[in-house]
Scaffold this motif. Sequence first.
Motif, PDB file in Angstrom:
ATOM      1  N   LEU A  31      49.549  42.845  18.789  1.00  0.00           N
ATOM      2  CA  LEU A  31      50.257  42.615  17.524  1.00  0.00           C
ATOM      3  C   LEU A  31      49.353  42.842  16.323  1.00  0.00           C
ATOM      4  O   LEU A  31      49.802  43.299  15.276  1.00  0.00           O
ATOM      5  CB  LEU A  31      50.839  41.206  17.506  1.00  0.00           C
ATOM      6  N   SER A  35      50.368  45.549  13.463  1.00  0.00           N
ATOM      7  CA  SER A  35      50.837  44.955  12.216  1.00  0.00           C
ATOM      8  C   SER A  35      50.490  45.744  10.956  1.00  0.00           C
ATOM      9  O   SER A  35      51.290  45.739  10.017  1.00  0.00           O
ATOM     10  CB  SER A  35      50.363  43.512  12.090  1.00  0.00           C
ATOM     11  N   ILE A  38      53.300  48.062  10.433  1.00  0.00           N
ATOM     12  CA  ILE A  38      54.554  47.378  10.102  1.00  0.00           C
ATOM     13  C   ILE A  38      54.571  46.986   8.625  1.00  0.00           C
ATOM     14  O   ILE A  38      55.556  47.190   7.921  1.00  0.00           O
ATOM     15  CB  ILE A  38      54.737  46.125  10.987  1.00  0.00           C
TER      16      ILE A  38
END
Length: 78
Positions: A31, A35, A38
């Motif tokens: 993650l 990220s 994102i």
Amino acid sequence: MFSANSSLKPIIRIGLLVFAIMGFISGTLPLAFISPAIFSGSQMPEQLPAFLVIAVVNYGFAIILLVVRSKFFKKEEN
């Protein structure tokens, strides 16, 4: 499950805790890598579903280890 004077009990408790911590770390790393893409607003990478599956499996495994540690290996109060 174990006798009261078993020297194996603290070793198993520590092992379960260490593996749970490692599970949380290995679930967070994918993650952390995904990220920036994102939050930057760029197009979503194609690997996002795979990273999410890896994170969910690792978090689930770590939570199961912590539940087992808390249910079966409670510390006795003296």
